[in-house]
Design a protein around this motif. Structure first.
Motif, PDB file in Angstrom:
ATOM      1  N   HIS A  49       0.819  -1.222   0.000  1.00 39.65           N
ATOM      2  CA  HIS A  49       0.000   0.000   0.000  1.00 39.65           C
ATOM      3  C   HIS A  49       0.846   1.262   0.000  1.00 39.65           C
ATOM      4  N   ARG A  50       1.927   1.245   0.758  1.00 37.91           N
ATOM      5  CA  ARG A  50       2.715   2.484   0.860  1.00 37.91           C
ATOM      6  C   ARG A  50       3.452   2.823  -0.434  1.00 37.91           C
ATOM      7  N   HIS A  51       3.472   1.862  -1.373  1.00 43.20           N
ATOM      8  CA  HIS A  51       4.125   2.108  -2.660  1.00 43.20           C
ATOM      9  C   HIS A  51       3.142   2.127  -3.819  1.00 43.20           C
ATOM     10  N   ASP A  52       1.946   1.549  -3.599  1.00 42.29           N
ATOM     11  CA  ASP A  52       0.950   1.480  -4.660  1.00 42.29           C
ATOM     12  C   ASP A  52      -0.370   1.993  -4.091  1.00 42.29           C
ATOM     13  N   ALA A  53      -0.776   3.176  -4.526  1.00 47.83           N
ATOM     14  CA  ALA A  53      -1.944   3.840  -3.954  1.00 47.83           C
ATOM     15  C   ALA A  53      -3.229   3.050  -4.157  1.00 47.83           C
ATOM     16  N   GLU A  54      -3.256   2.146  -5.159  1.00 43.16           N
ATOM     17  CA  GLU A  54      -4.478   1.387  -5.431  1.00 43.16           C
ATOM     18  C   GLU A  54      -4.619   0.151  -4.553  1.00 43.16           C
ATOM     19  N   SER A  55      -3.576  -0.180  -3.771  1.00 42.29           N
ATOM     20  CA  SER A  55      -3.666  -1.339  -2.886  1.00 42.29           C
ATOM     21  C   SER A  55      -4.426  -0.970  -1.619  1.00 42.29           C
ATOM     22  N   PRO A  56      -5.158  -1.940  -1.028  1.00 38.09           N
ATOM     23  CA  PRO A  56      -5.911  -1.652   0.197  1.00 38.09           C
ATOM     24  C   PRO A  56      -4.980  -1.219   1.323  1.00 38.09           C
ATOM     25  N   ALA A  57      -5.421  -0.210   2.077  1.00 41.31           N
ATOM     26  CA  ALA A  57      -4.615   0.273   3.191  1.00 41.31           C
ATOM     27  C   ALA A  57      -4.865  -0.598   4.417  1.00 41.31           C
ATOM     28  N   GLY A  58      -3.957  -0.513   5.379  1.00 39.88           N
ATOM     29  CA  GLY A  58      -4.173  -1.218   6.632  1.00 39.88           C
ATOM     30  C   GLY A  58      -2.991  -2.067   7.036  1.00 39.88           C
ATOM     31  N   ASP A  59      -3.015  -2.499   8.285  1.00 39.63           N
ATOM     32  CA  ASP A  59      -1.961  -3.327   8.853  1.00 39.63           C
ATOM     33  C   ASP A  59      -2.035  -4.728   8.248  1.00 39.63           C
ATOM     34  N   TRP A  60      -0.912  -5.241   7.764  1.00 40.21           N
ATOM     35  CA  TRP A  60      -0.940  -6.568   7.150  1.00 40.21           C
ATOM     36  C   TRP A  60      -1.176  -7.676   8.163  1.00 40.21           C
ATOM     37  N   ARG A  61      -1.057  -7.358   9.447  1.00 40.94           N
ATOM     38  CA  ARG A  61      -1.347  -8.345  10.488  1.00 40.94           C
ATOM     39  C   ARG A  61      -2.839  -8.418  10.825  1.00 40.94           C
ATOM     40  N   ALA A  62      -3.626  -7.540  10.217  1.00 43.59           N
ATOM     41  CA  ALA A  62      -5.075  -7.554  10.436  1.00 43.59           C
ATOM     42  C   ALA A  62      -5.680  -8.817   9.823  1.00 43.59           C
ATOM     43  N   PRO A  63      -6.884  -9.217  10.243  1.00 43.89           N
ATOM     44  CA  PRO A  63      -7.510 -10.438   9.712  1.00 43.89           C
ATOM     45  C   PRO A  63      -7.739 -10.375   8.203  1.00 43.89           C
ATOM     46  N   ILE A  64      -7.681 -11.532   7.578  1.00 47.10           N
ATOM     47  CA  ILE A  64      -7.951 -11.649   6.141  1.00 47.10           C
ATOM     48  C   ILE A  64      -9.453 -11.571   5.924  1.00 47.10           C
ATOM     49  N   ASP A  65      -9.897 -10.779   4.945  1.00 46.52           N
ATOM     50  CA  ASP A  65     -11.340 -10.603   4.738  1.00 46.52           C
ATOM     51  C   ASP A  65     -11.896 -11.620   3.738  1.00 46.52           C
ATOM     52  N   LYS A  66     -13.219 -11.663   3.648  1.00 52.30           N
ATOM     53  CA  LYS A  66     -13.912 -12.626   2.797  1.00 52.30           C
ATOM     54  C   LYS A  66     -13.592 -12.404   1.319  1.00 52.30           C
ATOM     55  N   ALA A  67     -13.503 -11.138   0.898  1.00 50.97           N
ATOM     56  CA  ALA A  67     -13.233 -10.849  -0.513  1.00 50.97           C
ATOM     57  C   ALA A  67     -11.913 -11.462  -0.955  1.00 50.97           C
ATOM     58  N   THR A  68     -10.932 -11.457  -0.076  1.00 53.60           N
ATOM     59  CA  THR A  68      -9.636 -12.051  -0.412  1.00 53.60           C
ATOM     60  C   THR A  68      -9.757 -13.563  -0.544  1.00 53.60           C
ATOM     61  N   VAL A  69     -10.545 -14.193   0.316  1.00 55.36           N
ATOM     62  CA  VAL A  69     -10.772 -15.638   0.204  1.00 55.36           C
ATOM     63  C   VAL A  69     -11.479 -15.960  -1.108  1.00 55.36           C
ATOM     64  N   ASP A  70     -12.435 -15.125  -1.498  1.00 56.90           N
ATOM     65  CA  ASP A  70     -13.148 -15.349  -2.764  1.00 56.90           C
ATOM     66  C   ASP A  70     -12.190 -15.279  -3.947  1.00 56.90           C
ATOM     67  N   ARG A  71     -11.267 -14.319  -3.913  1.00 59.49           N
ATOM     68  CA  ARG A  71     -10.275 -14.220  -4.990  1.00 59.49           C
ATOM     69  C   ARG A  71      -9.381 -15.458  -5.020  1.00 59.49           C
ATOM     70  N   ALA A  72      -8.955 -15.900  -3.837  1.00 57.15           N
ATOM     71  CA  ALA A  72      -8.112 -17.092  -3.763  1.00 57.15           C
ATOM     72  C   ALA A  72      -8.860 -18.314  -4.276  1.00 57.15           C
ATOM     73  N   ALA A  73     -10.164 -18.395  -3.986  1.00 56.59           N
ATOM     74  CA  ALA A  73     -10.959 -19.533  -4.455  1.00 56.59           C
ATOM     75  C   ALA A  73     -11.071 -19.538  -5.971  1.00 56.59           C
ATOM     76  N   GLU A  74     -11.147 -18.360  -6.577  1.00 51.33           N
ATOM     77  CA  GLU A  74     -11.214 -18.295  -8.037  1.00 51.33           C
ATOM     78  C   GLU A  74      -9.895 -18.754  -8.659  1.00 51.33           C
ATOM     79  N   ILE A  75      -8.791 -18.381  -8.042  1.00 49.82           N
ATOM     80  CA  ILE A  75      -7.489 -18.860  -8.519  1.00 49.82           C
ATOM     81  C   ILE A  75      -7.403 -20.373  -8.369  1.00 49.82           C
TER      82      ILE A  75
END
Length: 669
Positions: free
Chosen positions: A533-559
């Motif tokens: 995020h600190r290098h790419d403004a389009e990336s989601p902001a926030g602490d990387w130690r925060a919980p993984i959200d559902k949208a990320t799981v959905d993307r992983a499931a599509e992969i």
């Protein structure tokens, strides 16, 4: 090869007028808009094979099965059925179903659209039959009796209204899906697309190596907790099989370049610390040696005091640890022993290569038999014993090995044939990609990779590598409650698909690890989003130690859905699937004429059981029959409901006429 056939698994065909495709879409759209019409539309079409486009036939078969089972039919429910079958990606995704609905002027004209489709299928059948007969008649070496027999058989087929597409050779799975680049963080996806365009290679290869680069950074350093008691590491075993001259080395260099640059920088930065520690240790050891020399020269000294002094000096020397030169990757001749030794030193490593050299040691090319233990343990993170007679290394807790290679498809066949590779679970640990080659269809002058796109990828991946390699201890990232529920639904879906006759039944070993792979991919996407995020403004902001959200799981499931489709094709290719071997045996049997010289036109499961000693009961042969049906060699007869209770009728399969056609033997190998 024709312009339409860009992949060896794709059946070449001549383009049809656009109206035919529109009519087929309209039939599907009419069924989805007005499901009451489905029985009438099915009767008018006669055979699902009337659809020219394979995706439309797949959709229509799912619709009729839902209707026959008295299940409601709509785009949302149909999407779920197709996804459960593993066919959603093959038909173009859920968006294509809505495209069919939007392409339907009115559901009221469904019977008219169905008549267009049926008539077009009839014309194709006549054209195909006459073309084949004309070819045979023009062959002066063909036996005239054979030509007459073929002509009579063709006329009989036309009279019955039977419609068959050319069967797909065993080992083929039609058009495989392309890697869903949109699921990757934009800084990764943009670079993947730019590299694919510049090198004129499928995006699958660049995307797979991008995941390997992220796994190199996170594997063994960051894990994921799906729910209490269930944790996964974040290292992946990835393989993208491509034929020679596919520019694998170029793509590999583009996607992994930052990994090697960071590795070199870490070594340079650590050099002074290593020299200082080495000097301190050598000085301490010299002090011990001086005390030992003093003891040897002066036997009259107080030995108890001298021994205590020497022991103290030795303990001080032992406490000085010389750190190893930082290492992120391994290269060269990677035997199981060298991999074990290096993991004993560094714990987290990656074996990255544009070729399949690593598989040489896995399959036992340099030893009497394969040594699979380290590759099994280092994927799961199981305790690794590295003691050796000549040198003692400590036992390693939670080793993490990343594998990212782009071998030739033949190497996968060697891997599949390695003793124990399937039985011990090695094949089940890989995510496979088998994209088509662009050779023969590449643009000569291509668009260079934009500097900003390349720089963003380099900076973001470097930041991830720097942040995660600096961790003193492994970190666990947890999933949010919604993400955990999403994983639970995936578990329920895949559990059903492991049952007999379901899409993943014959690769249970691989599919049993699929949800764990989704969790691993999800944490990599999460880290790539947050740390960048600190290098790419389009990336989601926030602490990387925060919980993984559902949208990320959905993307992983599509992969994971993408890798599932390709894994099915790979297991077929390497003949590691017992159902494939059984299907080959059945096809050989179907090709052999009966005692009266005729060929089988219809079979039942118990006929197939009686054909070979390899089958003990009907359940043993059903996976092979299903595989032959998927490839178009068999077709299930649709029995009319009897309205009576009791034991259901035994399924009868119609046999493709091509099964009785002499071949060069390639199908029966």
């Amino acid at each position: 090869m024709s312009a339409e056939s860009t992949h060896p698994n794709v059946i070449p065909f001549r383009p049809e007028p656009a109206e035919i495709k529109a009519a087929e879409q309209a039939v599907i759209g009419a069924a989805l808009l007005d499901p009451v019409q489905i029985p009438a539309l099915a009767a008018q079409l006669g055979d699902p094979g009337a659809f020219y486009h394979p995706a439309h036939e797949t959709i229509w078969r799912a619709i009729t099965r839902m209707a026959d089972g008295e299940r409601p039919v709509d785009p949302l429910l149909l999407t779920g059925v197709l996804r459960a079958q593993g066919d959603l990606g093959r038909i173009g995704g859920p968006g294509y179903l809505h495209a069919c609905v939007e392409a339907t002027p009115t559901a009221a004209n469904g019977d008219y659209y169905a008549e267009i489709v049926r008539a077009a299928a009839e014309r194709r059948r006549i054209n195909t039959a006459t073309s084949r007969l004309a070819h045979m008649a023009g062959d002066g070496s063909a036996d005239l009796d054979d030509v007459r027999a073929a002509a009579l058989a063709a006329l009989a087929d036309l009279a019955t209204g039977e419609s068959w597409l050319d069967p797909v050779p065993l080992g083929s799975h039609g058009t495989l899906p392309t890697f869903p680049v949109h699921t990757l963080p934009k800084w990764v996806g943009g670079y993947v697309e730019a590299v694919a365009e510049f090198t004129q290679t499928p995006p699958d290869m660049a995307a797979t190596m991008a995941l390997a680069a992220l796994s190199t950074a996170a594997g063994g350093r960051v894990g994921v907790e799906i729910r209490p008691g269930w944790r996964e590491q974040s290292n992946l075993y990835l393989v993208c099989a491509m034929p020679p001259a596919s520019r694998k080395s170029d793509v590999f260099a583009f996607m992994t370049g930052p990994v090697y640059r960071v590795e070199d920088a870490l070594r340079t930065e650590a050099k002074a610390r290593i020299i200082e520690a080495e000097t301190a240790k050598e000085t301490a050891l010299a002090e011990v040696e001086a005390l030992m020399a003093k003891a040897r020269k002066n036997p009259d000294l107080d030995r108890a005091h001298l021994v205590a002094e020497i022991a103290g000096a030795r303990m001080l020397a032992d406490e000085i640890v010389v750190p190893p030169s930082p290492r992120l990757t391994m290269s060269g001749d990677l035997t199981a022993e060298t991999v074990t030794h290096q993991l004993g030193i560094h714990r987290c490593l990656a074996a990255l290569s544009p070729e399949g050299d690593l598989f040489d040691s896995i399959v036992g090319r340099y030893s009497s038999k394969p040594n699979l233990g380290v590759f099994l343990q280092a994927h799961k993170g199981e305790r690794l014993q590295t003691d050796r007679i000549t040198r003692e290394q400590p036992t390693v807790d939670k080793p993490a090995l990343t594998i990212g290679v782009t071998p030739q498809p033949a190497v996968l066949q060697e891997l599949g044939a390695a003793p124990g590779a399937r039985d011990r679970g090695l094949l089940a640990r890989f995510l496979y990609s088998l994209p088509p080659s662009n050779l023969g269809y590449r643009k000569i002058r291509t668009t260079p990779i934009p500097d900003t796109t390349a720089t963003t990828y380099d900076v973001c991946l470097t930041a991830i590598l720097r942040d995660l390699t600096a961790l003193d201890e492994p970190v666990i990232v947890r999933m949010s409650e919604a993400a955990d529920l999403a994983v639970e639904k995936l578990q329920e879906k895949f559990e059903v698909q492991l049952r007999p006759d379901e899409p993943l039944a014959h690769i249970k070993d691989w599919a049993g690890k699929l949800v764990g792979h989704i969790a691993r991919i999800a944490v990599l996407l999460h880290l790539a989003d947050r740390i960048a995020h600190r290098h790419d403004a389009e990336s989601p902001a926030g602490d990387w130690r925060a919980p993984i959200d559902k949208a990320t799981v959905d993307r992983a499931a599509e992969i994971a859905e993408y890798y599932t489709a390709h894994t099915l094709a790979v297991f077929d290719l390497i003949a590691a699937d017992p159902a494939t071997e059984d299907a080959h045996a059945l096809l050989q049997w179907l090709r052999r004429p009966k005692k009266d010289g005729t060929h089988r036109t219809h079979i039942k499961a118990h006929d197939a059981v009686a054909s070979s000693r390899r089958f003990k009961k009907v359940a043993d042969v059903e996976p092979a029959l299903a595989l032959l049906e998927q490839h178009g060699w068999l077709r299930t007869d649709q029995h009319a409901p009897t309205g009576q209770r009791g034991r259901p009728q035994a399924v009868t399969y119609r046999v493709h006429p091509a099964a009785s056609t002499p071949t060069d033997g390639t199908e029966t190998q």
